[in-house]
Write an enzyme that holds these catalytic residues in place. Structure first.
Site, mmCIF file in Angstrom:
data_model
loop_
_atom_site.group_PDB
_atom_site.id
_atom_site.type_symbol
_atom_site.label_atom_id
_atom_site.label_comp_id
_atom_site.label_asym_id
_atom_site.label_seq_id
_atom_site.Cartn_x
_atom_site.Cartn_y
_atom_site.Cartn_z
ATOM 1 C CB SER A 1 -2.781 -6.213 10.653
ATOM 2 O OG SER A 1 -3.809 -5.864 10.708
ATOM 3 C CG ASP B 1 0.843 -7.377 12.581
ATOM 4 O OD1 ASP B 1 0.343 -6.582 13.192
ATOM 5 O OD2 ASP B 1 0.143 -7.713 11.978
ATOM 6 C CB SER C 1 8.834 -2.054 6.357
ATOM 7 O OG SER C 1 7.857 -2.378 4.916
ATOM 8 N N GLY D 1 -0.309 -4.495 3.873
ATOM 9 C CA GLY D 1 -1.303 -5.163 5.545
ATOM 10 C C GLY D 1 -2.621 -4.346 4.945
ATOM 11 C CG HIS D 2 -5.256 0.044 4.628
ATOM 12 N ND1 HIS D 2 -6.477 -0.192 3.704
ATOM 13 C CD2 HIS D 2 -5.279 0.844 6.010
ATOM 14 C CE1 HIS D 2 -6.923 0.407 5.033
ATOM 15 N NE2 HIS D 2 -6.324 1.186 5.785
ATOM 16 C CG ASN E 1 7.956 -7.818 14.706
ATOM 17 O OD1 ASN E 1 8.890 -7.853 15.658
ATOM 18 N ND2 ASN E 1 7.896 -6.719 14.310
ATOM 19 C CE LYS E 2 5.924 -3.464 15.918
ATOM 20 N NZ LYS E 2 4.375 -2.219 15.716
ATOM 21 C CB SER F 1 -36.847 5.822 -17.356
ATOM 22 O OG SER F 1 -38.507 5.738 -17.173
ATOM 23 C CB SER G 1 -29.849 -1.336 -22.357
ATOM 24 O OG SER G 1 -30.570 -0.772 -22.802
#
Length: 617
Positions: free
Chosen positions: A19, A22, A25, A93-94, A145-146, A448, A520
């Site tokens: 996500s 997170d 990179s 992640g987006h 992570n983190k 129409s 159409s």
């Protein structure tokens, strides 16, 4: 760190996903830094900014990414760990950029899924993991992570891991290695962390260096033909890259979809002729006898060829802001073959968070659906679970050339293999000759109230007076019967025109002049209708009137209802009309009466009514 003698070698394609924020990179920057893959001048530039270097900038190369602090593009980087080489893809992640993640994961051997230890498993984590399963990535590193921001809590780590394993268990992803780390500080990336003594597993680099990928047995030859080369009259070769297996001079091979066989006479490479070519090599083959081979064909092992079919069940990941419209024709690119294809049916779409199968008439951006596809021509294929090269495809919008979807074939629909065209003794030429006319489709399109039905009705009266056999298909009338189950959404409009085009084609087989009076609104469906007919048998007539004019007429009161919000999906108001760019005939009803318009069209019909060719009458 020395590489153990038993460590695997070779090239590994690695993708990262997860996500937003997170830390993908940053982790990749750390991997590149600790693997010694960062050029000294680039590293010096980061350090010159003062403070700890922001390693995420090593991969967030676009200025828009740096300004927003997110990854938009797919950034590819290369690094080595001992004798093992990696191509690493940093994917967005987006949710908006899920298509980029699919692009990177479609060739990956291994995936690193990042999760913020504070946030746990999020919807986008589930989305990416479900896509990894669909795309055949079976080995996962769960990088929690983190961890420094949760005081390296073992309980927090275990909770995240348990949640993730429970989710992916139902996806067939059982090879998950979980590693607690801090990408920013480098803990458990290349160097074991002193803050997590409770963790006894490998660092991320140790795991990447040691993990073993799938090692399958000898595979059958598969070489999609990318081009036919003929530098002079005495040489005709078929160029392509061998995606599986190997080929030797003298081997018997089979050409798909035709099924003919031939022997390999020469294997031509840049360095000269070869006796053997293996997986991954790009070569040119010459065959004996000189059989017919075209771009998009597959040269395969004669005894173990792939299947050939024109209808499939497949998972489709939709990548466009414009919805998937069942019945609309897209280009399907599979291997080196490109053929028109339509989504026949959407069996269901998948709730990426719960895995629940939901009913759907269409797919929107980033939706995943199980669909059936019908192709205009048979193609060689293998299920995606067996071959990404012959089981994975993309869908391309035929007007914009935008890649709008990616798909993974599950299997061929067996009814496709069992259906054969029944030979008929009486031909369409016979039927046309009996009526002494050339079959023709007069396709009236316009807003129409523009006057389509009025003009078409006058034209048919004129055809009758001239002794011609015709039938008029009017949009309103057909919706009382054949298409009574369809509404007015874009998807329903596409299906509406698909059915009418097929009916019109059948009527031309009967030798009739068919008048089709439908709004159409979409160019793509009118083009599809033209392609259904024999060359020269389709006449597009644009009955043109400005929106203000048809609103002023408003014979049925529909525009007033649409303006009042009572009537939705009304063409010209809240649903688009794509005017023909090059119609065969344009009728301006502000300057031309219905009688005058009808005479113009009848005159055009007379020029098309040459004596039918063939037939027994």
């Amino acid at each position: 760190m020395a590489v153990p003698a038993s460590a695997p070698t070779g090239l590994v394609r690695l993708t990262t996903c997860g996500s937003v924020d997170d830390g993908k990179s940053t982790l990749i920057g750390r991997l590149l830094h600790d693997a010694g893959a960062v050029p000294s001048d680039q590293l010096a530039a980061l350090e010159a900014a003062g403070g700890p270097p922001d390693l995420a900038l090593l991969v967030d190369g676009l200025s828009a990414e740096r300004e927003q602090g997110i990854t938009i593009d797919v950034a590819y980087r290369y690094f080595d760990i001992g004798e093992r080489r990696f191509i690493l893809a940093d994917t967005p992640g987006h949710e908006q950029y899920t298509r980029n993640m699919v692009t990177a994961a479609s060739t990956a051997d291994l995936a690193v899924v990042l999760v913020d230890a504070r946030k746990g498993v999020l919807t986008q984590t589930r989305r990416h993991s479900r896509l990894l399963a669909l795309l055949g990535v079976r080995r996962i590193v769960l990088a929690v992570n983190k961890m420094d921001l949760v005081d390296w809590s073992r309980d927090q780590f275990d909770a995240v891991v348990d949640d993730y394993r429970a989710f992916v268990a139902g996806l067939g992803l059982d090879d998950v290695a979980a590693i607690p780390l801090s990408a920013r500080d480098g803990d458990n990336v290349a160097v074991r962390s002193v803050h997590a003594r409770w963790y006894a597993g490998p660092t991320l680099m140790e795991h990447l260096r040691a993990v073993r990928l799938d090692e399958s047995g000898p595979a059958a030859l598969r070489m999609p033909v990318q081009g036919v080369t003929r530098p002079h009259a005495d040489f005709r070769g078929f160029a392509g890259r061998i995606v599986t297996g190997a080929v030797r001079r003298g081997d018997l091979v089979r050409i798909l979809p035709s099924g003919v066989t031939a022997h390999v006479e020469r294997i031509v490479a840049l360095d000269g002729d070869l006796d053997l070519a293996d997986k991954g090599q790009s070569v040119t083959l010459t065959l004996t006898p000189d059989v017919d081979v075209s771009r998009g064909d597959v040269i395969a092992d004669a005894d173990r060829p792939p299947e050939v079919a024109d209808q499939f069940e497949a998972h489709v990941v939709w990548m466009s802001a414009s919805p998937l419209l069942p019945g609309r024709s897209y280009w399907l690119k599979l291997g080196a073959a490109t053929v028109p294809a339509r989504i026949s049916d959407i069996r269901h779409k998948v709730n990426v968070d719960t895995g629940e199968n939901l009913a759907a008439r269409t797919l929107g951006l980033n939706d995943i659906g199980l669909c059936t596809l019908a192709l205009d021509a048979p193609v060689p294929f293998e299920p995606y679970a067996l071959s990404r090269d012959l089981g994975g495809f993309i869908l391309i919008d035929r007007v914009t050339d935008e890649t709008v979807g990616a798909g993974m074939i599950r299997f061929a629909l067996r009814r496709a293999a069992n259906l054969r065209l029944q030979p008929l003794t009486v031909s369409r030429e016979d039927r046309a000759a009996l009526k002494r006319q050339t079959p023709l489709v007069l396709w009236f399109t316009g807003l129409s109230g523009a006057g389509k039905s009025t003009i078409a009705n006058r034209v048919e009266q004129g055809l009758l007076a001239e002794g011609r056999h015709s039938v008029l298909l009017d949009g309103d009338n057909v919706r009382h019967g054949l298409n009574r189950d369809l509404g007015f959404t874009d998807a329903d409009r596409v299906e509406n025109i698909r059915r009418i085009a097929e009916v019109a084609r059948l009527m031309t087989d009967a030798g009739l002049v068919v008048l089709v009076s439908f709004i159409s609104p979409f160019r793509e469906e009118r083009r599809m209708a033209r392609e259904c007919m024999a060359p020269g048998e389709f006449v597009e007539i644009f009955v043109d009137a400005p929106l203000a004019t048809v609103e002023a007429r408003d014979v049925k009161g529909l525009y007033a209802k649409a303006r009042a919000g009572i009537l939705s999906h009304f063409t010209g108001i809240d649903s688009p009309y794509e005017a023909p760019e090059a119609p065969d005939l344009r009728i301006d009803t502000t300057a031309c009466s219905p009688a005058e318009a009808a005479e113009l069209i009848l005159a055009l019909v007379r020029t098309r009514q040459d004596r039918p060719q063939g037939g027994s009458v």
